[in-house]
Design a protein around this motif. Structure first.
Motif, PDB file in Angstrom:
ATOM      1  N   GLY A 139      -6.216   9.484   2.725  1.00 36.16           N
ATOM      2  CA  GLY A 139      -5.578   9.903   2.810  1.00 36.16           C
ATOM      3  C   GLY A 139      -4.605  10.662   3.967  1.00 36.16           C
ATOM      4  O   GLY A 139      -5.229  11.765   4.387  1.00 36.16           O
TER       5      GLY A 139
ATOM      6  N   PRO B 183      -6.919  -1.711  -7.504  1.00 32.38           N
ATOM      7  CA  PRO B 183      -6.856  -0.200  -7.276  1.00 32.38           C
ATOM      8  C   PRO B 183      -5.889   0.347  -8.618  1.00 32.38           C
ATOM      9  O   PRO B 183      -6.477   1.451  -9.231  1.00 32.38           O
ATOM     10  CB  PRO B 183      -5.526  -0.402  -6.579  1.00 32.38           C
ATOM     11  CG  PRO B 183      -6.014  -1.515  -6.024  1.00 32.38           C
ATOM     12  CD  PRO B 183      -6.402  -2.130  -6.693  1.00 32.38           C
TER      13      PRO B 183
ATOM     14  N   GLY C 211      -8.288   9.520  -5.838  1.00 25.13           N
ATOM     15  CA  GLY C 211      -8.958   9.166  -3.986  1.00 25.13           C
ATOM     16  C   GLY C 211      -8.843   7.997  -4.219  1.00 25.13           C
ATOM     17  O   GLY C 211      -8.551   6.937  -3.419  1.00 25.13           O
TER      18      GLY C 211
ATOM     19  N   ASP D 221      -8.337   4.709  -5.677  1.00 24.81           N
ATOM     20  CA  ASP D 221      -7.880   3.817  -6.341  1.00 24.81           C
ATOM     21  C   ASP D 221      -6.268   3.630  -4.554  1.00 24.81           C
ATOM     22  O   ASP D 221      -6.611   2.515  -4.341  1.00 24.81           O
ATOM     23  CB  ASP D 221      -6.787   4.660  -7.073  1.00 24.81           C
ATOM     24  CG  ASP D 221      -5.967   5.220  -7.319  1.00 24.81           C
ATOM     25  OD1 ASP D 221      -6.405   6.460  -6.399  1.00 24.81           O
ATOM     26  OD2 ASP D 221      -5.391   6.092  -8.148  1.00 24.81           O
ATOM     27  N   GLY D 222      -6.033   4.630  -4.203  1.00 28.63           N
ATOM     28  CA  GLY D 222      -5.444   4.450  -2.685  1.00 28.63           C
ATOM     29  C   GLY D 222      -6.705   3.982  -1.833  1.00 28.63           C
ATOM     30  O   GLY D 222      -6.122   3.089  -0.813  1.00 28.63           O
TER      31      GLY D 222
ATOM     32  N   ALA E 150      -7.001   0.193  -2.494  1.00 30.32           N
ATOM     33  CA  ALA E 150      -6.964  -0.888  -2.259  1.00 30.32           C
ATOM     34  C   ALA E 150      -5.569  -0.875  -1.044  1.00 30.32           C
ATOM     35  O   ALA E 150      -5.731  -1.973  -0.460  1.00 30.32           O
ATOM     36  CB  ALA E 150      -4.846  -0.319  -2.872  1.00 30.32           C
ATOM     37  N   ARG E 151      -6.028  -0.008   0.152  1.00 29.76           N
ATOM     38  CA  ARG E 151      -5.399   0.183   1.108  1.00 29.76           C
ATOM     39  C   ARG E 151      -7.226  -0.629   2.316  1.00 29.76           C
ATOM     40  O   ARG E 151      -7.213  -1.428   2.943  1.00 29.76           O
ATOM     41  CB  ARG E 151      -5.872   1.199   2.150  1.00 29.76           C
ATOM     42  CG  ARG E 151      -4.438   2.410   1.745  1.00 29.76           C
ATOM     43  CD  ARG E 151      -4.134   3.872   2.797  1.00 29.76           C
ATOM     44  NE  ARG E 151      -5.071   4.255   1.996  1.00 29.76           N
ATOM     45  CZ  ARG E 151      -5.005   5.579   1.198  1.00 29.76           C
ATOM     46  NH1 ARG E 151      -3.587   5.444   1.401  1.00 29.76           N
ATOM     47  NH2 ARG E 151      -5.961   6.729   0.812  1.00 29.76           N
TER      48      ARG E 151
ATOM     49  N   SER F 197      -2.255  -2.504  -0.836  1.00 29.82           N
ATOM     50  CA  SER F 197      -1.409  -1.209  -1.407  1.00 29.82           C
ATOM     51  C   SER F 197      -0.291  -2.113  -1.792  1.00 29.82           C
ATOM     52  O   SER F 197       0.437  -2.684  -1.531  1.00 29.82           O
ATOM     53  CB  SER F 197      -0.926  -0.509  -0.233  1.00 29.82           C
ATOM     54  OG  SER F 197      -2.768   0.248   0.058  1.00 29.82           O
TER      55      SER F 197
ATOM     56  N   GLN G  90       1.654   3.130  -5.771  1.00 28.41           N
ATOM     57  CA  GLN G  90       1.883   4.448  -5.170  1.00 28.41           C
ATOM     58  C   GLN G  90       2.128   4.949  -6.489  1.00 28.41           C
ATOM     59  O   GLN G  90       2.311   6.084  -6.453  1.00 28.41           O
ATOM     60  CB  GLN G  90       2.301   4.891  -4.311  1.00 28.41           C
ATOM     61  CG  GLN G  90       1.073   4.114  -3.227  1.00 28.41           C
ATOM     62  CD  GLN G  90       2.061   4.102  -1.353  1.00 28.41           C
ATOM     63  OE1 GLN G  90       3.075   4.682  -1.208  1.00 28.41           O
ATOM     64  NE2 GLN G  90       1.904   3.238  -0.483  1.00 28.41           N
TER      65      GLN G  90
END
Lengths: 469, 469
Positions: A237, A266, A304, A306-307, A310-311, A316, A321
């Motif tokens: 991130g 996510p 941290g 989930d993001g 997804a990425r 994503s 978000q």
């Protein structure tokens, strides 16, 4: 909108044998890396990186299986069978050229890249551009094609080239006009041979140096782990705070890695993190400070993932978000209320109200600023302004038996950050006014934008004032 | 950007005598209406309504005073002296035409309009367009020029016209080509005479019906109050909740009216509202429920005045809106914490945490949604979702001696609203997915936007996950 014909297209080369991955049981393009089959990852990366035009996957070895997968996953991607694939991957490129738009990306299915690298490549001008890497961190210099550079151009290339300046990263932008004359003869025809032919004919092969961006080529089972590392490295991130960088991401990376090949989404990770926070709040409210503090930090670590997940899976979404952000606020509210109630002191409760107001107002000012102005200043990510730090302080306060002090620290830090942002807002307004006065004396025709600046906020109409729901 | 020459210009007619306003002591264009001299209001309204090109003020009677004011206030506005003004306001228009771009607005300095009416007018096609009003609410039909309409066009006009369909609202879009041939003869030449000449020559005078939008013409001291009413009517917030519509705005309108001609800024009103909330919090925390409740409601009333004042003075800004929004969140936090602490009961404190979390998360979901998607669904302004309602419930709870119950009601209502919005988020995501599947089978060239949708959120990169400061 431009017509599809004029937009940047792409060809994914997925026809090769991939012998060293035979143990995986499936054709190489279908080998999963960080939760996605290589060919799906390649197409998604290209799209996410800005390829909007016709996209084509060239298949050969076990072509039916690969074609079936691509057709089921991407109805808008064309599949081209290359019966000549055994002659070399150059035949796959030349076979695709007549079907592609004037300008297109050529990507190797076994090279894992980030959308950002694609964006950088396609922003590089030239009839023929190669992504290279002068500081490779995940690729194997023994395996990859090496290149020699001179003033931003590739001047020589080869597997064993010495000396060399960078690795060929397996990602190119080409124009049809450049490639069309380069085919012809029978016999083996590698993509490298075509590039050499282009250089020999006096063509310029521009280099786009990825300079350490995460990428990897996948030829062996061992390469897969290296590629997963590259994928995960790209998911960091950009707003990580101190604790996130030095603690949460290290712990979370292992969790994300384990989740990649599961069916956990996510959003489900976001909900799990929220559930952990709710559980910690219950413990804290009952006075179980140590156990509650541990769960707070675990929830923060999981937040941290989930993001990252997804990425890493290239899925994503703005909706994900927003869900994550709203759940984070709810989790913070539960944790802080639990801790304040568990402190069983009036000043603990007072500190709790301060902490809760601050923990919600810091992200609120960010979101409101972003909604109003579209972008957020860099300095908004200060030491005390990120969630990982707030939760870290609360967890530490619970573990060391001083919950009220931790709440006060979080509340005071957040209040200071909100005040700092309001001062930035004032600075922004004064800056606008100065800019206006400075340009005030010039002639009208130089001031077309003056009206926009002066009356900018007005169009928004009802956004001001009372109903702030 | 287009050059200034091709952009819509404007001429403000400010040359007339304005005899019936002589008692005001200053030339008519400098008479203040709702805090702004008429000529400043006219120019600002045009700019805010979308006029980006050359703007010109035509002066005549006491021209030096008006010109000096305009030059000091708007360095980028040209002033044209019309020595012929006594012949009628038609000479002012024709004198300005050669200096204006091909298309321009003609506005009477003594007609007060909203930016929105200007936007509607300039969006109406035609070589010559007149803003008319078939349902005038603030203008005097006895004074104004009347028009007869046929299929969206003005076919006759005059002061005493009978029967008539609408009033001439004193705001026009003209093309130079239409007006240039209409001058010539000596003698009196009113703007109405020019319009009649245009009609007589077979020209089409398109009508843009403002249909009740707030506007007024100012000829007498009594008209000024009517014009202030029109200006204030246009400042109503589009997101007013139930209590705002039926109580706060009525009380607040009087306050705003008094503030208009002072030097108090909207930001200062925001700060005063915050200070009132802070004072109420102190009273509530000490247990002075009745006094605290009254101050809560007063603060809520004043919270509507900053935006009204800014819009009435045509000086709304995105920065002011963000300041107001952030201060509102701080005020809510103070009031709720004060009430919870003042309740001196554990369940009052618990209800307080719920209420504070909810009162901050409802606006947070809105701001985060707006930051992510750019617009917010209508249904976000539900009965329980606006600040006026939350504060009204809290004030009532304090006045009736049941603060904890009021906190619980606010908290529960807000929590329900947050859940509703998360469900809307889920619906939005599912809708996107369906849209994707439906269009999945079509040909690539029809799907240029598919990639955008599918990978939309990804470009935002670091916005997901951990650091949510």
């Amino acid at each position: 909108m431009r017509s599809a014909g004029s937009e940047l297209g792409a060809a994914v080369l997925a026809a090769g044998l991939g012998e060293r991955l035979r143990a995986c049981g499936c054709p190489k393009p279908l080998v999963r890396v960080a939760g996605l089959p290589l060919v799906e990852r390649a197409v998604r990366t290209l799209r996410a990186g800005g390829v909007r035009g016709k996209t084509m996957v060239v298949v050969g070895h076990r072509g039916e299986e690969v074609a079936e997968f691509v057709r089921s996953r991407f109805p808008d991607v064309e599949v081209l069978e290359n019966p000549d694939y055994a002659r070399g991957n150059g035949t796959s490129v030349l076979g695709a050229v007549p079907h592609l738009p004037e300008r297109f990306v050529v990507a190797m299915v076994d090279h894992v890249h980030t959308p950002d690298s694609v964006r950088r490549l396609i922003a590089t001008p030239g009839d023929f551009v190669a992504a290279v890497d002068s500081r490779p961190s995940f690729a194997d210099p023994g395996e990859a094609t090496r290149v020699r550079l001179e003033s931003g151009r590739v001047v020589a290339l080869g597997k064993g080239l010495e000396p060399y300046d960078a690795l060929d990263a397996g990602l190119f932008v080409c124009s049809r006009a450049a490639l069309e004359p380069l085919g012809g003869e029978p016999g083996p025809l590698s993509w490298n041979a075509i590039k050499r032919k282009w250089l020999a004919s006096g063509g310029e092969l521009a280099a786009c140096d990825l300079a350490g961006a995460p990428w990897a080529d996948v030829d062996t089972p061992e390469d897969i782990e290296r590629a997963v590392d590259a994928v995960l490295a790209a998911t960091r991130g950009s707003r990580d705070g101190f604790i996130s960088r030095h603690l949460n991401r290290r712990l979370g990376r292992g969790i994300t890695r384990r989740l990649l090949d599961t069916s956990v989404t996510p959003d489900q990770v976001s909900l799990m993190s929220f559930a952990l926070a709710a559980a910690s709040a219950g413990l804290l409210a009952r006075g179980s400070l140590a156990a509650g503090g541990v769960l707070v930090q675990l929830s923060s670590v999981l937040d941290g993932c989930d993001g990252e997940l997804a990425r890493a899976r290239l899925e994503s979404s703005a909706e994900g978000q927003v869900l994550d952000a709203v759940l984070d606020r709810g989790a913070d509210a539960l944790i802080i209320a639990g801790m304040a109630l568990g402190s069983r002191s009036r000043w603990g409760v007072q500190a709790g109200f301060l902490a809760l107001a601050g923990a919600l107002m810091v992200p609120y000012t960010r979101a409101r600023w972003e909604a109003a102005f579209g972008e957020v200043p860099e300095e908004f990510t200060g030491f005390a302004a990120t969630r990982d730090v707030r939760l870290g302080v609360l967890a530490l306060g619970a573990l060391t038996g001083v919950p009220a002090s931790a709440l006060l620290a979080v509340g005071a830090g957040a209040a200071a950050e909100v005040v700092r942002r309001l001062l930035a807002l004032r600075g922004r307004r004064l800056g606008e006014r100065d800019g206006r006065e400075e340009s005030g004396g010039e002639h009208l025709s130089d001031e077309d934008t003056l009206g926009d600046r002066r009356f900018g906020g007005r169009g928004a109409g009802g956004a001001y004032g009372g109903g702030a729901g």
